[in-house]
Scaffold this motif. Structure first.
Motif, PDB file in Angstrom:
ATOM      1  N   ASP A   5       0.336   2.566   4.279  1.00 36.05           N
ATOM      2  CA  ASP A   5       0.280   3.803   5.061  1.00 36.05           C
ATOM      3  C   ASP A   5      -1.119   4.402   5.031  1.00 36.05           C
ATOM      4  OD1 ASP A   5       2.948   3.682   5.789  1.00 36.05           O
ATOM      5  OD2 ASP A   5       3.626   4.864   4.074  1.00 36.05           O
ATOM      6  N   ILE A  50      -4.359   3.035  13.236  1.00 36.14           N
ATOM      7  CA  ILE A  50      -3.667   1.912  13.871  1.00 36.14           C
ATOM      8  C   ILE A  50      -2.225   1.930  13.387  1.00 36.14           C
ATOM      9  CG2 ILE A  50      -3.537  -0.609  14.089  1.00 36.14           C
ATOM     10  CD1 ILE A  50      -6.527  -0.732  13.608  1.00 36.14           C
ATOM     11  N   ASP A  51      -1.290   1.790  14.297  1.00 37.20           N
ATOM     12  CA  ASP A  51       0.127   1.795  13.939  1.00 37.20           C
ATOM     13  C   ASP A  51       0.507   0.535  13.173  1.00 37.20           C
ATOM     14  OD1 ASP A  51       0.588   4.235  15.171  1.00 37.20           O
ATOM     15  OD2 ASP A  51       1.088   3.311  17.098  1.00 37.20           O
ATOM     16  N   ARG A  52       1.567   0.638  12.371  1.00 36.73           N
ATOM     17  CA  ARG A  52       2.047  -0.506  11.615  1.00 36.73           C
ATOM     18  C   ARG A  52       3.497  -0.809  11.995  1.00 36.73           C
ATOM     19  NH1 ARG A  52       4.950   0.303   6.793  1.00 36.73           N
ATOM     20  NH2 ARG A  52       3.883  -1.450   5.823  1.00 36.73           N
ATOM     21  N   LEU A  54      -1.139  -3.792  16.286  1.00 36.85           N
ATOM     22  CA  LEU A  54      -0.245  -3.361  15.219  1.00 36.85           C
ATOM     23  C   LEU A  54      -0.588  -4.149  13.960  1.00 36.85           C
ATOM     24  CD1 LEU A  54       3.238  -3.283  17.040  1.00 36.85           C
ATOM     25  CD2 LEU A  54       1.818  -1.320  16.424  1.00 36.85           C
ATOM     26  N   LEU A  55      -0.502  -3.475  12.813  1.00 36.06           N
ATOM     27  CA  LEU A  55      -0.677  -4.143  11.525  1.00 36.06           C
ATOM     28  C   LEU A  55       0.684  -4.296  10.858  1.00 36.06           C
ATOM     29  CD1 LEU A  55      -3.835  -2.269  10.164  1.00 36.06           C
ATOM     30  CD2 LEU A  55      -3.723  -4.362  11.534  1.00 36.06           C
ATOM     31  N   SER A  56       0.819  -5.350  10.046  1.00 41.06           N
ATOM     32  CA  SER A  56       2.107  -5.586   9.397  1.00 41.06           C
ATOM     33  C   SER A  56       1.906  -6.231   8.044  1.00 41.06           C
ATOM     34  CB  SER A  56       3.004  -6.470  10.271  1.00 41.06           C
ATOM     35  OG  SER A  56       2.520  -7.797  10.316  1.00 41.06           O
ATOM     36  N   CYS A  63      -3.487   2.273   7.308  1.00 38.49           N
ATOM     37  CA  CYS A  63      -3.206   2.443   8.742  1.00 38.49           C
ATOM     38  C   CYS A  63      -3.570   3.837   9.227  1.00 38.49           C
ATOM     39  CB  CYS A  63      -1.721   2.146   9.014  1.00 38.49           C
ATOM     40  SG  CYS A  63      -1.273   0.420   8.776  1.00 38.49           S
ATOM     41  N   SER A  64      -3.336   4.834   8.375  1.00 35.30           N
ATOM     42  CA  SER A  64      -3.703   6.207   8.749  1.00 35.30           C
ATOM     43  C   SER A  64      -5.213   6.343   8.869  1.00 35.30           C
ATOM     44  CB  SER A  64      -3.157   7.170   7.692  1.00 35.30           C
ATOM     45  OG  SER A  64      -3.562   8.486   7.962  1.00 35.30           O
ATOM     46  N   ALA A 123      -0.572  -3.798   4.966  1.00 36.61           N
ATOM     47  CA  ALA A 123      -0.737  -2.715   5.942  1.00 36.61           C
ATOM     48  C   ALA A 123      -0.153  -1.435   5.363  1.00 36.61           C
ATOM     49  CB  ALA A 123      -0.064  -3.084   7.253  1.00 36.61           C
TER      50      ALA A 123
END
Length: 297
Positions: free
Chosen positions: A269, A277-279, A261-263, A272-273, A267
């Motif tokens: 949109d 990879i989900d954030r 997960l990225l945060s 991540c898209s 990170a």
């Protein structure tokens, strides 16, 4: 007498109030000490009988219980009294007051007062509320002051170093236990990891173990640690999208082998898209709760 006994006593007390001698016997604190707490800190708020006697109520007993609990936790008498009194205020008022006092202490470069505010806030509000409503907003305010005045950078460094050390003191042994393992790191070049520390502390409260690599972690180091430790989750946090984008091929490769997960503001949109990879979205506490509930989050 235990704190819980004092609380139980206050709930079971008859509606009539008590004079100081009987009240002292009930709460297990000497009359002299109670008078000192009343005089110095305003802890007790007695009412007057028709004959002019000072009478103490169940609300006073509850304050004494909170005072004793604070002292048992290592607070000074002044800090324990303030926490006992603050506990009667609405939660929103408590949070706003704590944030204002923390910001003022940082503005004055007053390290003892910073610790005192944190002690009182953690005692009265708990870790999650203090992180979400006090520490992180205050640090954001301090950081936003950079363009406005010459001392802003000094205050940001003072606050970040002091609060980071305080939070890490709460993280002792957070890697111990039987729960799932989360590996937390920032990419090379990213030096701000307080939000990541905060996330780890909250996730730990849900039973997770934490392997914390922290700021400025080379990606090769991250990959080898993931391979060796086999975490159930890897969280990479950054304020700068360019630092994550620079590792795009390696991130895609890692995400095919492990849950990533990225945060953080870095990170985005779009990033991540593109990386697929989900954030971690939104509020820190909500994000940690979602992760803590299991892989479906």
């Amino acid at each position: 007498m235990s704190v819980q006994s004092v609380y139980n006593l206050s709930m079971a007390s008859p509606p009539e109030s008590l004079r100081i001698g009987e009240f002292a016997r009930r709460v297990g604190v000497s009359s002299d000490l109670l008078r000192a707490w009343e005089r110095r800190y305003g802890l007790l708020q007695p009412v007057r009988s028709p004959g002019g006697f000072r009478l103490y109520t169940s609300e006073d007993a509850e304050r004494v219980g909170r005072m004793r609990h604070g002292l048992d936790q290592g607070l000074s008498a002044a800090q324990a009294a303030q926490a006992a009194l603050l506990a009667e205020r609405p939660a929103a008022g408590l949070v706003d007051d704590a944030a204002s006092r923390l910001l003022a202490a940082i503005d004055d470069f007053d390290e003892p007062r910073v610790h005192a505010v944190l002690d009182e806030s953690l005692e009265a509000l708990g870790l999650e509320t203090v992180l979400r409503g006090v520490i992180l907003p205050v640090l954001a305010d301090v950081g936003d002051g950079w363009p406005q005045e010459s001392l802003a950078i000094s205050r940001e460094h003072f606050a970040s170093n002091l609060i980071r050390a305080r939070l890490l003191s709460l993280a002792r042994l957070w890697g111990r236990g039987p729960g799932p393992l989360a590996l937390l790191a920032c990419p090379a070049g990213e030096r701000h990891d307080i939000t990541l520390v905060s996330f780890g502390l909250i996730l730990r409260s849900y039973g997770w173990r934490i392997l914390f690599l922290g700021a400025d972690t080379p990606f090769e180091t991250l990959e080898r640690t993931v391979q060796t430790a086999g975490p159930d989750l890897t969280v990479l946090a950054s304020f700068d999208p360019a630092l994550l984008d620079a590792e795009a091929p390696a991130l895609r490769r890692l995400a095919r082998r492990a849950r990533v997960l990225l945060s953080g503001p870095g990170a985005t949109d779009e990033l991540c898209s593109r990386l697929r990879i989900d954030r971690l979205d939104g509020d820190l506490v909500a994000a940690a709760a979602a992760v803590g509930r299991g892989p479906e989050a």
